[in-house]
Each structure stands twice: as C-alpha cells, then as structure tokens.
Design an enzyme around this catalytic site. Structure first.
Site, PDB file in Angstrom:
ATOM      1  N   ARG A   1       0.828  -1.204   0.000  1.00  0.00           N
ATOM      2  CA  ARG A   1       0.000   0.000   0.000  1.00  0.00           C
ATOM      3  C   ARG A   1       0.870   1.265   0.000  1.00  0.00           C
ATOM      4  O   ARG A   1       2.014   1.244   0.431  1.00  0.00           O
ATOM      5  CB  ARG A   1      -0.922   0.015   1.225  1.00  0.00           C
ATOM      6  CG  ARG A   1      -2.027  -1.023   1.198  1.00  0.00           C
ATOM      7  CD  ARG A   1      -2.961  -0.892   2.390  1.00  0.00           C
ATOM      8  NE  ARG A   1      -2.248  -1.052   3.656  1.00  0.00           N
ATOM      9  CZ  ARG A   1      -1.910  -0.056   4.466  1.00  0.00           C
ATOM     10  NH1 ARG A   1      -2.215   1.191   4.136  1.00  0.00           N
ATOM     11  NH2 ARG A   1      -1.277  -0.290   5.593  1.00  0.00           N
TER      12      ARG A   1
ATOM     13  N   LYS B   1      -8.486  -2.632   0.785  1.00  0.00           N
ATOM     14  CA  LYS B   1      -8.404  -1.804   1.987  1.00  0.00           C
ATOM     15  C   LYS B   1      -9.171  -0.486   1.847  1.00  0.00           C
ATOM     16  O   LYS B   1      -9.615   0.078   2.846  1.00  0.00           O
ATOM     17  CB  LYS B   1      -6.934  -1.540   2.340  1.00  0.00           C
ATOM     18  CG  LYS B   1      -6.242  -2.766   2.924  1.00  0.00           C
ATOM     19  CD  LYS B   1      -6.996  -3.350   4.116  1.00  0.00           C
ATOM     20  CE  LYS B   1      -6.255  -4.509   4.759  1.00  0.00           C
ATOM     21  NZ  LYS B   1      -7.049  -5.150   5.845  1.00  0.00           N
TER      22      LYS B   1
ATOM     23  N   HIS C   1     -10.946  -4.964  12.410  1.00  0.00           N
ATOM     24  CA  HIS C   1      -9.844  -5.591  11.681  1.00  0.00           C
ATOM     25  C   HIS C   1      -9.424  -6.816  12.485  1.00  0.00           C
ATOM     26  O   HIS C   1      -8.527  -6.763  13.325  1.00  0.00           O
ATOM     27  CB  HIS C   1      -8.690  -4.596  11.544  1.00  0.00           C
ATOM     28  CG  HIS C   1      -7.669  -5.002  10.534  1.00  0.00           C
ATOM     29  ND1 HIS C   1      -6.362  -4.576  10.597  1.00  0.00           N
ATOM     30  CD2 HIS C   1      -7.746  -5.788   9.437  1.00  0.00           C
ATOM     31  CE1 HIS C   1      -5.682  -5.079   9.576  1.00  0.00           C
ATOM     32  NE2 HIS C   1      -6.501  -5.821   8.859  1.00  0.00           N
TER      33      HIS C   1
ATOM     34  N   SER D   1       0.555  -8.044  12.344  1.00  0.00           N
ATOM     35  CA  SER D   1       1.374  -9.026  11.633  1.00  0.00           C
ATOM     36  C   SER D   1       2.386  -9.669  12.571  1.00  0.00           C
ATOM     37  O   SER D   1       3.035  -8.990  13.368  1.00  0.00           O
ATOM     38  CB  SER D   1       2.102  -8.327  10.479  1.00  0.00           C
ATOM     39  OG  SER D   1       2.924  -9.220   9.787  1.00  0.00           O
TER      40      SER D   1
ATOM     41  N   LYS E   1      -2.293 -14.459  14.294  1.00  0.00           N
ATOM     42  CA  LYS E   1      -3.750 -14.339  14.138  1.00  0.00           C
ATOM     43  C   LYS E   1      -4.309 -15.400  13.178  1.00  0.00           C
ATOM     44  O   LYS E   1      -5.287 -16.083  13.496  1.00  0.00           O
ATOM     45  CB  LYS E   1      -4.099 -12.933  13.645  1.00  0.00           C
ATOM     46  CG  LYS E   1      -5.583 -12.675  13.414  1.00  0.00           C
ATOM     47  CD  LYS E   1      -5.857 -11.193  13.287  1.00  0.00           C
ATOM     48  CE  LYS E   1      -5.186 -10.562  12.085  1.00  0.00           C
ATOM     49  NZ  LYS E   1      -5.987 -10.695  10.849  1.00  0.00           N
ATOM     50  N   THR E   2      -3.692 -15.528  12.013  1.00  0.00           N
ATOM     51  CA  THR E   2      -4.182 -16.493  11.024  1.00  0.00           C
ATOM     52  C   THR E   2      -4.018 -17.916  11.531  1.00  0.00           C
ATOM     53  O   THR E   2      -4.934 -18.742  11.437  1.00  0.00           O
ATOM     54  CB  THR E   2      -3.428 -16.316   9.692  1.00  0.00           C
ATOM     55  OG1 THR E   2      -3.621 -14.980   9.231  1.00  0.00           O
ATOM     56  CG2 THR E   2      -3.944 -17.280   8.644  1.00  0.00           C
TER      57      THR E   2
ATOM     58  N   ASP F   1     -10.081 -11.514   8.246  1.00  0.00           N
ATOM     59  CA  ASP F   1      -9.460 -10.189   8.270  1.00  0.00           C
ATOM     60  C   ASP F   1     -10.388  -9.030   8.630  1.00  0.00           C
ATOM     61  O   ASP F   1      -9.975  -8.129   9.344  1.00  0.00           O
ATOM     62  CB  ASP F   1      -8.807  -9.908   6.912  1.00  0.00           C
ATOM     63  CG  ASP F   1      -7.796  -8.788   6.963  1.00  0.00           C
ATOM     64  OD1 ASP F   1      -6.996  -8.744   7.925  1.00  0.00           O
ATOM     65  OD2 ASP F   1      -7.779  -7.955   6.056  1.00  0.00           O
TER      66      ASP F   1
ATOM     67  N   ARG G   1       1.725 -12.151  -1.718  1.00  0.00           N
ATOM     68  CA  ARG G   1       0.323 -12.347  -1.327  1.00  0.00           C
ATOM     69  C   ARG G   1      -0.378 -13.375  -2.202  1.00  0.00           C
ATOM     70  O   ARG G   1      -0.047 -13.550  -3.375  1.00  0.00           O
ATOM     71  CB  ARG G   1      -0.435 -11.023  -1.444  1.00  0.00           C
ATOM     72  CG  ARG G   1       0.031  -9.940  -0.477  1.00  0.00           C
ATOM     73  CD  ARG G   1      -0.601 -10.109   0.874  1.00  0.00           C
ATOM     74  NE  ARG G   1      -0.220  -9.050   1.802  1.00  0.00           N
ATOM     75  CZ  ARG G   1      -0.860  -8.826   2.956  1.00  0.00           C
ATOM     76  NH1 ARG G   1      -1.886  -9.563   3.289  1.00  0.00           N
ATOM     77  NH2 ARG G   1      -0.444  -7.866   3.762  1.00  0.00           N
TER      78      ARG G   1
END
Length: 534
Positions: free
Chosen positions: A56, A198, A217, A235, A239-240, A254, A319
C-alpha cells in the site's frame, strides 16, 4: 449523493462498447493470459507482478474534504484531505483514460455478508487480473441478486494512469482517493491490488458506525455450540494460525462487522501473506491456492511453473488472493452470533507480558486503542533490540473516524453481551528476544482453547502489579510457572526494568488520545516514569 455530471460520466463509461461486465473467473483468467498480465503456475493459480508498488501507499491516500463529512473525519497523516476540485479534475482524466482502453472489466458484488448491512459495490478495472482479485475478495452475488443490484459505491482502478503532482495536486504519480459524497474510490498509478480491498474497508469503517455496527480488523470463528470468537492482532502475532482451528468454523480472516444481529464477514475471500509458506506449517492456505487464485509478486520457476514462496527478490509482502470457500470448514454465509470471547494477540519481544490474562471492559478498550505488538529492529553488535509497535484498534491506516468512537462501541458491546476479553502474548518468555524463548505454540493453543471453552471463568487470578491485567493461576495443559512472566526470568531485576520500559512506551503512545475517558486511561500500565509524568 452523486451529482449530475459524475453520474452521467460514470454511466457513459459503463455503457461503452469496451466494457466486459461480470465475466466468470475462468474467462477473466483467459483474458489475463491473452493480455500477458500474468502466467499460470503449476498449482493453477494466476501469478502476477505489481511493479514497483508491492504494498500500500499510505502517503498517497486521501479523503475528499466535503461539507457533509468534514466534521466527522479524523483528519491527519492517515486521513489526508484533498479538495473537491482536485478530485473532480483527476476523476475526469481517469474516465477519459479508461474510455480509450480496448477492454474494461467490471464486476459487481457486496461488502458485508449480512444483507441488513451489506454495501452493494461495483469495481471497474483496466486489468483483467485486478477484476479476478475483486471478484474473489468481495462477496459474490447470486444471479437473482444481480438482477436487483444497484451499486452504492464504485471502485475505479486505473494503474496505468499516472498523476502529475505539479499539475494534479498529488504527492506522487499514485493516488487513492475516497469521495463519500460521490460514493467513489479512485485509484491510479499503482498496480497493487490490496489498495482496492483496503479502500473498501476504510469506506465500511466510516459507514457502519452510523448503523451502530462496529467494523473490526480481526479474524473470527465459531464453535459447534455457536460460540463466536474474535481474534485481533498485528502481523506476526499468529492471528491467522491461531484462528484456524479444525474444531471451529472460520467466519473470516481479516475484516468483520459486529451488529445487533451478531458478527459478519465484510469480505468474500482471503488475502494471505505467503512469504515462507509451507504445506507442512500452513496446509489450509497452501491447499487454498489453486485455479481461480491470484499470486502477487511470488517468484515462479520458469521451467517447472512452481511458486517459490521462500524467494523474496520482488518483495517480502508476497500475497495470495482466493475465495474463502477454498478454506475447508468455513461458515456459509459468513455470519454468526455475538462473541462470547475476544482474543487480543500480541508478540511481545520484551518478554514481560503474561502469556494469557483477562481484561476488564476498560482494559479491553485501552488495549484495543493501543493495538500493541513488537517487531525486531535488527542486530547491532550482536544484540537485537525489540521495537514496540502500536496500531490503533489494530488497524490505524483504515480508520476515518476518531479512534475513541470505535473503542466506545467495543466497550458498549462487551458490556451488553457479557464478553470475556483476553490478552494473549505469543511472543517471548523467560527474557527478551535474544535471551528468552518464543512462547510454546501448543501452550498458546491450550490457553486459547481454555479461554474459548470457558475453562478459565472460575479460575483464581492474580493482578499483574505493572500492567494491571488479571493472570490465571492455573490453565489446563499449561504448567503453572509458565503463566507468571516474572517467574520465567532468571534475573528478576532485569524483568522489572524491561516491564517498566514497556509500560512507559504504552503510556507515551496513549498520550495521543485526548478524548478518552479517564477510567480508560487509568486501565493501562501503572508505572509512571519521568518521561510520561511530565
């Protein structure tokens, strides 16, 4: 709402002879290959490169300063204002640019799985692969939905249109502009597809609170008894990994909304990091990457067509985008009831936060606003120093409103639905990074399982003297001594010093929140230092 000239120009563009609307993914991939936008890999995914923009561009993101929203936006480095005149000029140039393209790709869909709160959107792309991405990441309508679909927001992505900063009033050739009055997201100068995803999340972060829905989020899953859990974390916090539970159904990984009805996924797909991805460690993501998926900036062996996830020559931010259905055991539609537990994940490289602790409502609001984790700043003379990182509400780049608005909503919902909130440290124990060890993953899983099953509800706790959180004295499957961070350190004085150092960083960061009630400010670490007592 949309003014006459904006709607006319958009309508004229959409009815042009170069528009291909709602093509199936297979046709879009065919188009991508014909146009040399990417290549097919051995696992069937479409592999593309995004040029110099592999992430981004936050410094090139703007919100149009319009009378209807100017008093609501939290203006600053995240939400930079841009004039209606600058936006209008750029919009006209982009429309003319797209009219000249041989092909334009348009897909229609939704943001928000709950029909009561979903936002009908349309995405206009000059790249076929961008349209694959949009189709897989947003919620795909049934044919009967398309018959009555009326887009309330339009995302226009024109990566080949480069702005002239001197002439167009931007900072660079790239721009990501949201107009809430015109209901348009205008993206130019960047091929990075994550800007579309986003930007829509930023839009939802503005629109949903007006409907008393908290945008979040986070990832979310639900157990066999209908018990919903939310996982917040930046990050590197796990979490994942930790929200992927074979005994629980995934709601989403997400972005979510929490309404009067419960929790719903904002998206219809996943946008997973795949650096160092391995079949052994993350089999769900590995197997989800197949035909219909998009790989961004992943090195592909020219001879075999195999993706090399360990190669970071293009970027570390590699990604994979794929529909959520590619992950087994997902909930469809992606909606569930109110959470019974919320998990804040942090990877504390200082090694001083407890592996699990229970938070009061005020502490939950404090840690939600703080959004703490730590990253490793690199090695100097053999010593690696951790660096504290704070991201407001675990998603500061996507919050158009004052942060306190989201925190107040979270506090109200925790109180209303009697939700248990836990802070879980997946970072270091027994010392900071370089001395201690990373928290044992099976222990972390056991702690989270105990929290979700209610096994910690009646367990006696002790209050951490510095951070004020409540540490359980016992947890099934975890040795008692692991639960008390100070006890895992050989040097107790060094622990105290590190704990006070981190507490000071929390306090210093929290000084930016001016409108937060005192009872929330006082829910943070209690050790004042000369630096924070000024």
């Amino acid at each position: 709402m949309t003014t006459i000239h904006f709607s006319n120009e958009l309508s004229e563009l959409l009815h042009g002879g170069n528009v291909l609307q709602d093509l199936p993914v297979s046709r879009l991939i065919e188009k991508s290959l014909q146009r040399n936008e990417g290549v097919l890999t051995s696992n069937g995914a479409l592999s593309v490169e995004t040029g110099k923009y592999t992430g981004r561009s936050p410094k090139d993101k703007y919100i149009v300063d319009e009378s209807s929203v100017t008093n609501q936006i939290d203006w600053g480095p995240v939400n930079q204002p841009i004039s209606k005149e600058v936006f209008s000029s750029l919009y006209k140039k982009v429309i003319e640019h797209l009219k000249e393209k041989e092909e334009l790709f348009v897909t229609r869909g939704y943001a928000g799985a709950d029909p009561a709160y979903r936002l009908p959107i349309q995405v206009i792309n000059e790249y076929a692969w961008h349209n694959v991405f949009a189709r897989q990441l947003f919620i795909r309508p049934e044919q009967e939905d398309l018959n009555k679909h009326n887009a309330d927001f339009t995302i226009i992505a024109a990566p080949n249109f480069k702005a002239d900063p001197e002439e167009d009033g931007t900072k660079s050739e790239t721009f990501i502009i949201i107009s809430f009055e015109e209901r348009i997201v205008l993206i130019g100068g960047t091929e990075y597809a994550g800007e579309m995803k986003k930007s829509v999340f930023s839009v939802m972060n503005f629109l949903l609170p007006e409907q008393e829905v908290l945008p979040m989020h986070c990832s979310a899953n639900v157990g066999t008894e209908g018990d919903t859990a939310l996982f917040f974390g930046l990050s590197g916090t796990g979490k994942t990994t930790l929200s992927a539970d074979p005994n629980r159904s995934l709601i989403g990984d997400d972005e979510h909304g929490w309404s009067h009805n419960g929790v719903f996924n904002i998206e219809g797909g996943c946008y997973a990091k795949c650096v160092n991805l391995s079949q052994k460690k993350e089999p769900q993501i590995w197997n989800a990457i197949r035909f219909g998926s998009v790989l961004e900036n992943v090195y592909v062996n020219e001879n075999t067509g195999d993706p090399d996830y360990d190669n970071t020559d293009l970027t570390e931010n590699t990604r994979a985008a794929y529909p959520i259905e590619n992950i087994p055991n997902t909930l469809q539609p992606s909606m569930a009831g109110h959470p019974s537990a919320i998990i804040f994940l942090t990877a504390d490289a200082f090694g001083v936060l407890p592996p699990i602790s229970k938070l009061t409502k005020e502490q939950a609001m404090y840690h939600f606003l703080s959004g703490y984790t730590s990253k490793l700043a690199g090695t100097e003379r053999g010593i690696t120093q951790p660096e504290a990182t704070f991201s407001t509400c675990f998603g500061s780049p996507f919050l158009p409103l004052e942060a306190s608005r989201y925190a107040e909503m979270l506090g109200e919902k925790i109180l209303q639905h009697d939700v248990n909130v836990f802070l879980v440290n997946t970072g270091w124990s027994g010392g900071p990074y370089g001395i201690g060890k990373r928290m044992n993953l099976p222990y972390t899983r056991a702690m989270i399982q105990a929290a979700l099953l209610g096994e910690l509800d009646g367990v006696e706790t002790t209050e951490d003297p510095i951070f004020g959180v409540h540490i359980p004295l016992h947890c099934p499957g975890v040795p008692d001594e692991v639960l008390q961070p100070q006890e895992t350190w050989n040097d107790k004085e060094a622990y105290q010093q590190k704990a006070k150092e981190l507490a000071s960083k929390f306090q210093k960061n929290f000084q930016k929140f001016k409108d937060v009630p005192d009872h929330v400010k006082q829910a943070g670490p209690r050790v004042l230092t000369p630096e924070t007592a000024e």
